[in-house]
Design a protein around this motif. Structure first.
Motif, PDB file in Angstrom:
ATOM      1  N   MET A  37       1.903   5.694  -8.339  1.00  0.00           N
ATOM      2  CA  MET A  37       2.545   4.407  -8.332  1.00  0.00           C
ATOM      3  C   MET A  37       4.077   4.610  -8.732  1.00  0.00           C
ATOM      4  O   MET A  37       4.258   5.877  -9.598  1.00  0.00           O
ATOM      5  CB  MET A  37       2.110   3.337  -9.352  1.00  0.00           C
ATOM      6  CG  MET A  37       0.692   2.668  -9.119  1.00  0.00           C
ATOM      7  SD  MET A  37       0.382   1.551 -10.076  1.00  0.00           S
ATOM      8  CE  MET A  37       1.323   0.078  -9.383  1.00  0.00           C
ATOM      9  N   ASP A  65       8.256   8.340 -10.225  1.00  0.00           N
ATOM     10  CA  ASP A  65       6.882   7.894  -9.762  1.00  0.00           C
ATOM     11  C   ASP A  65       6.119   8.370 -11.002  1.00  0.00           C
ATOM     12  O   ASP A  65       6.512   9.418 -11.635  1.00  0.00           O
ATOM     13  CB  ASP A  65       6.666   8.305  -8.526  1.00  0.00           C
ATOM     14  CG  ASP A  65       6.598   9.566  -8.236  1.00  0.00           C
ATOM     15  OD1 ASP A  65       6.755  10.143  -7.160  1.00  0.00           O
ATOM     16  OD2 ASP A  65       6.639  10.689  -9.267  1.00  0.00           O
ATOM     17  N   THR A  90       4.823  12.572 -14.514  1.00  0.00           N
ATOM     18  CA  THR A  90       6.071  11.727 -13.976  1.00  0.00           C
ATOM     19  C   THR A  90       7.163  12.483 -13.501  1.00  0.00           C
ATOM     20  O   THR A  90       7.134  13.702 -13.764  1.00  0.00           O
ATOM     21  CB  THR A  90       6.644  11.004 -15.212  1.00  0.00           C
ATOM     22  OG1 THR A  90       7.158  11.651 -16.143  1.00  0.00           O
ATOM     23  CG2 THR A  90       5.614  10.068 -16.068  1.00  0.00           C
ATOM     24  N   ILE A 141       9.127   5.794 -17.044  1.00  0.00           N
ATOM     25  CA  ILE A 141       8.232   4.929 -16.080  1.00  0.00           C
ATOM     26  C   ILE A 141       7.052   5.175 -16.739  1.00  0.00           C
ATOM     27  O   ILE A 141       6.768   6.159 -17.406  1.00  0.00           O
ATOM     28  CB  ILE A 141       8.047   5.729 -14.572  1.00  0.00           C
ATOM     29  CG1 ILE A 141       7.152   4.940 -13.873  1.00  0.00           C
ATOM     30  CG2 ILE A 141       7.679   7.153 -14.661  1.00  0.00           C
ATOM     31  CD1 ILE A 141       7.219   5.215 -12.100  1.00  0.00           C
ATOM     32  N   SER A 142       5.891   4.219 -16.747  1.00  0.00           N
ATOM     33  CA  SER A 142       4.699   4.194 -17.470  1.00  0.00           C
ATOM     34  C   SER A 142       3.804   3.234 -16.460  1.00  0.00           C
ATOM     35  O   SER A 142       4.373   2.675 -15.912  1.00  0.00           O
ATOM     36  CB  SER A 142       4.851   3.573 -18.715  1.00  0.00           C
ATOM     37  OG  SER A 142       5.106   2.376 -18.841  1.00  0.00           O
ATOM     38  N   ARG A 143       2.498   3.589 -16.795  1.00  0.00           N
ATOM     39  CA  ARG A 143       1.570   2.629 -16.150  1.00  0.00           C
ATOM     40  C   ARG A 143       0.382   1.955 -17.038  1.00  0.00           C
ATOM     41  O   ARG A 143      -0.111   2.984 -17.906  1.00  0.00           O
ATOM     42  CB  ARG A 143       1.048   3.254 -15.002  1.00  0.00           C
ATOM     43  CG  ARG A 143       0.120   4.407 -14.914  1.00  0.00           C
ATOM     44  CD  ARG A 143       0.002   5.320 -13.784  1.00  0.00           C
ATOM     45  NE  ARG A 143      -0.943   4.576 -12.818  1.00  0.00           N
ATOM     46  CZ  ARG A 143      -1.248   5.277 -11.542  1.00  0.00           C
ATOM     47  NH1 ARG A 143      -0.694   6.233 -11.008  1.00  0.00           N
ATOM     48  NH2 ARG A 143      -2.461   4.429 -11.001  1.00  0.00           N
ATOM     49  N   VAL A 194       2.679  -0.953 -13.162  1.00  0.00           N
ATOM     50  CA  VAL A 194       3.599   0.243 -13.438  1.00  0.00           C
ATOM     51  C   VAL A 194       4.733  -0.487 -13.947  1.00  0.00           C
ATOM     52  O   VAL A 194       5.036  -1.501 -13.577  1.00  0.00           O
ATOM     53  CB  VAL A 194       3.735   0.988 -12.216  1.00  0.00           C
ATOM     54  CG1 VAL A 194       4.770   0.230 -10.890  1.00  0.00           C
ATOM     55  CG2 VAL A 194       4.398   2.280 -12.601  1.00  0.00           C
ATOM     56  N   TYR A 195       5.290   0.162 -14.937  1.00  0.00           N
ATOM     57  CA  TYR A 195       6.528  -0.394 -15.668  1.00  0.00           C
ATOM     58  C   TYR A 195       7.858   0.681 -15.376  1.00  0.00           C
ATOM     59  O   TYR A 195       7.552   1.740 -15.321  1.00  0.00           O
ATOM     60  CB  TYR A 195       6.210  -0.600 -17.119  1.00  0.00           C
ATOM     61  CG  TYR A 195       5.131  -1.274 -17.226  1.00  0.00           C
ATOM     62  CD1 TYR A 195       3.937  -0.754 -17.552  1.00  0.00           C
ATOM     63  CD2 TYR A 195       5.167  -2.725 -17.455  1.00  0.00           C
ATOM     64  CE1 TYR A 195       2.919  -1.643 -18.122  1.00  0.00           C
ATOM     65  CE2 TYR A 195       4.059  -3.441 -17.703  1.00  0.00           C
ATOM     66  CZ  TYR A 195       2.719  -2.936 -17.999  1.00  0.00           C
ATOM     67  OH  TYR A 195       1.618  -3.658 -18.220  1.00  0.00           O
ATOM     68  N   CYS A 227       8.580  -1.551  -5.931  1.00  0.00           N
ATOM     69  CA  CYS A 227       7.460  -1.045  -6.426  1.00  0.00           C
ATOM     70  C   CYS A 227       6.776  -0.588  -5.190  1.00  0.00           C
ATOM     71  O   CYS A 227       6.858  -1.066  -4.212  1.00  0.00           O
ATOM     72  CB  CYS A 227       6.661  -1.900  -7.286  1.00  0.00           C
ATOM     73  SG  CYS A 227       5.096  -1.406  -7.539  1.00  0.00           S
ATOM     74  N   ALA A 267       2.908   1.803  -4.225  1.00  0.00           N
ATOM     75  CA  ALA A 267       1.867   2.382  -4.490  1.00  0.00           C
ATOM     76  C   ALA A 267       0.866   3.188  -3.384  1.00  0.00           C
ATOM     77  O   ALA A 267       1.034   2.686  -2.348  1.00  0.00           O
ATOM     78  CB  ALA A 267       0.690   1.375  -5.147  1.00  0.00           C
TER      79      ALA A 267
END
Length: 115
Positions: free
Chosen positions: A34, A50, A57, A69-71, A78-79, A95, A97
């Motif tokens: 993502m 990503d 990352t 970025i985090s998920r 995803v953030y 965004c 994926a």
């Protein structure tokens, strides 16, 4: 049918912060990668950051040290935490994926950074 829904864009002053979120929905068992792309007026779409399903990352050079970025794998979300924003970060952020080898895109959320 897979959908990606973004939220969190807006107008912020230079030096400020915003947090983007993107939630995937539909018949999804797992998501590989993502990430976030952005496109400024007159420019091509570029990868911002990503994150893999394992948490690895990558970032484009201009945002390293400022964006994170985090998920949440369970929530298929995803953030993108954006700090120390600059006017040159102004763009529409998309965004994306990688799901079962196919790419899916959100509708985009606009980020405007004023000087």
């Amino acid at each position: 049918q897979v959908q990606l829904v973004e939220s969190g864009g807006g107008l912020v002053q230079a030096g400020g912060s915003l947090r983007l979120s993107c939630a995937a929905s539909g018949s999804i068992f797992s998501i590989n990668v993502m990430g976030w792309y952005r496109q400024a007026p007159g420019n091509e779409r570029e990868l911002v950051a990503d994150i893999s399903s394992g948490g690895s990352t990558s970032y484009t050079g201009s945002v390293k040290g400022r964006f994170t970025i985090s998920r949440d794998v369970a929530k298929k979300t995803v953030y993108l935490q954006m700090d120390s924003l600059k006017p040159e970060d102004t763009a529409v952020y998309y965004c994306y994926a990688d799901i079962y080898g196919s790419d899916y895109w959100g509708q985009g959320t606009r980020v405007t950074v004023s000087s």
